[in-house]
Design a protein around this motif. Structure first.
Motif, PDB file in Angstrom:
ATOM      1  N   GLU A 114       5.132  12.325  11.727  1.00 40.29           N
ATOM      2  CA  GLU A 114       5.802  11.839  12.829  1.00 40.29           C
ATOM      3  C   GLU A 114       5.583  10.282  12.909  1.00 40.29           C
ATOM      4  N   ASN A 115       4.224   9.856  12.915  1.00 44.94           N
ATOM      5  CA  ASN A 115       4.176   8.329  13.179  1.00 44.94           C
ATOM      6  C   ASN A 115       3.018   7.506  12.474  1.00 44.94           C
ATOM      7  N   GLY A 116       2.734   8.101  11.267  1.00 41.53           N
ATOM      8  CA  GLY A 116       1.755   7.634  10.348  1.00 41.53           C
ATOM      9  C   GLY A 116       2.144   6.182   9.764  1.00 41.53           C
ATOM     10  N   HIS A 117       1.306   5.349   9.844  1.00 39.62           N
ATOM     11  CA  HIS A 117       1.343   3.865   9.259  1.00 39.62           C
ATOM     12  C   HIS A 117       0.149   3.455   8.441  1.00 39.62           C
ATOM     13  N   PHE A 118       0.417   3.149   7.048  1.00 43.67           N
ATOM     14  CA  PHE A 118      -0.827   2.578   6.434  1.00 43.67           C
ATOM     15  C   PHE A 118      -0.806   0.991   6.833  1.00 43.67           C
ATOM     16  N   GLY A 119      -2.110   0.338   6.982  1.00 48.03           N
ATOM     17  CA  GLY A 119      -1.973  -1.122   7.399  1.00 48.03           C
ATOM     18  C   GLY A 119      -3.429  -1.559   7.196  1.00 48.03           C
ATOM     19  N   ALA A 122      -8.452  -5.114  10.999  1.00 45.29           N
ATOM     20  CA  ALA A 122      -9.154  -6.629  11.241  1.00 45.29           C
ATOM     21  C   ALA A 122     -10.232  -6.988  10.177  1.00 45.29           C
ATOM     22  N   ASP A 123     -10.973  -6.161   9.670  1.00 36.35           N
ATOM     23  CA  ASP A 123     -11.790  -6.359   8.634  1.00 36.35           C
ATOM     24  C   ASP A 123     -11.415  -6.134   7.329  1.00 36.35           C
ATOM     25  N   GLY A 124     -10.265  -5.948   7.079  1.00 34.23           N
ATOM     26  CA  GLY A 124      -9.696  -5.922   5.537  1.00 34.23           C
ATOM     27  C   GLY A 124      -9.581  -4.538   4.991  1.00 34.23           C
ATOM     28  N   MET A 125      -9.685  -3.514   5.738  1.00 37.37           N
ATOM     29  CA  MET A 125      -9.839  -2.081   5.157  1.00 37.37           C
ATOM     30  C   MET A 125      -8.500  -1.573   5.198  1.00 37.37           C
ATOM     31  N   LEU A 126      -8.034  -0.885   4.160  1.00 38.82           N
ATOM     32  CA  LEU A 126      -6.884  -0.211   4.013  1.00 38.82           C
ATOM     33  C   LEU A 126      -7.192   1.114   5.069  1.00 38.82           C
ATOM     34  N   GLU A 158       5.110  -7.953   0.410  1.00 41.18           N
ATOM     35  CA  GLU A 158       4.332  -6.680   0.432  1.00 41.18           C
ATOM     36  C   GLU A 158       3.269  -6.729   1.305  1.00 41.18           C
ATOM     37  N   LEU A 159       2.382  -7.849   1.373  1.00 37.28           N
ATOM     38  CA  LEU A 159       1.277  -8.243   1.926  1.00 37.28           C
ATOM     39  C   LEU A 159       1.546  -7.841   3.587  1.00 37.28           C
ATOM     40  N   GLU A 160       2.769  -8.780   4.040  1.00 39.07           N
ATOM     41  CA  GLU A 160       2.991  -8.740   5.450  1.00 39.07           C
ATOM     42  C   GLU A 160       3.663  -7.424   5.881  1.00 39.07           C
ATOM     43  N   SER A 161       4.297  -6.832   4.883  1.00 42.05           N
ATOM     44  CA  SER A 161       4.469  -5.240   5.131  1.00 42.05           C
ATOM     45  C   SER A 161       3.372  -4.410   5.496  1.00 42.05           C
ATOM     46  N   LEU A 162       2.520  -4.632   4.769  1.00 39.49           N
ATOM     47  CA  LEU A 162       1.120  -4.092   5.131  1.00 39.49           C
ATOM     48  C   LEU A 162       0.394  -4.308   6.297  1.00 39.49           C
ATOM     49  N   TYR A 181      -2.143   0.597  -3.685  1.00 39.99           N
ATOM     50  CA  TYR A 181      -2.954  -0.513  -3.314  1.00 39.99           C
ATOM     51  C   TYR A 181      -4.555  -0.350  -3.699  1.00 39.99           C
ATOM     52  N   GLY A 182      -4.612   0.920  -4.554  1.00 40.83           N
ATOM     53  CA  GLY A 182      -6.005   1.426  -4.834  1.00 40.83           C
ATOM     54  C   GLY A 182      -6.515   0.154  -5.759  1.00 40.83           C
TER      55      GLY A 182
END
Length: 189
Positions: A114-119, A122-126, A158-162, A181-182
């Motif tokens: 319903e509302n999941g987003h990958f991003g 702040a510390d650079g973790m997927l 791609e980076l901005e999208s993430l 991104y792996g």
């Protein structure tokens, strides 16, 4: 031959005694009559507990890290029938008042769909967020991303999208983002 008859007779007497006591205990309706006062043991306590509904807790564990629980009251006498509906579920714990069952779903949760987003955190973790990454509602953290390597390899969009958050709606999209991104995972994490 005579010994077999005695064995059968004693088993029959024990069965008859159990049936009679069961009827007397069930028919008392919570009142203690003369027989129950004489038999004031764990049997009477069991009958009282058996009158209360048994709680069945169904826990689902999803690939995206979400766990949800559903609680169902079950009449103690109907527990064997109810358990037939949950074949394949793992019994986590069971006690006289409740049983916890768990099933590992090979999918992402309805909430992630319903509302999941990958991003990126702040510390650079997927990270998988409930909502956009700016809201910081973390569901699951995966690994640290080498953003310098990613900037050199992928288009800036791609980076901005993430950073804004990549929406996922199903398991295929979830796996696609993880595999994409792996390759930018920092070694040692």
């Amino acid at each position: 031959m005579r010994k077999k008859w005695m064995v059968y007779a004693s088993w029959g007497a024990a069965l008859l005694t159990g049936v009679v006591l069961g009827i007397l205990l069930a028919g008392s309706g919570g009142r203690e009559n003369g027989l129950l006062q004489l038999l004031h043991t764990d049997i009477g306590k069991t009958a009282t507990v058996a009158g209360k509904p048994y709680e069945l807790v169904l826990t689902r564990s999803y690939l995206c890290g979400v766990r949800d629980e559903e609680r169902q009251p079950i009449a103690a006498g109907h527990l064997p029938e109810a358990m037939g509906d949950y074949k394949g579920w793992e019994i986590v714990t069971a006690d006289p008042s409740k049983m916890i069952l768990m099933r590992r779903e090979q999918d992402i949760s309805p909430a992630c769909k319903e509302n999941g987003h990958f991003g990126l955190s702040a510390d650079g973790m997927l990270t998988l967020f409930h909502g956009v990454p700016a809201e910081q509602d973390v569901i699951q953290t995966f690994y640290r991303i080498n953003t310098a390597k990613m900037e050199a390899s992928l288009p800036k969009e791609e980076l901005e999208s993430l950073k804004r958050g990549i929406r996922i709606r199903n398991l295929a999209e979830y796996n696609s983002v993880l595999s994409t991104y792996g390759e930018f995972q920092l070694d040692g994490d």
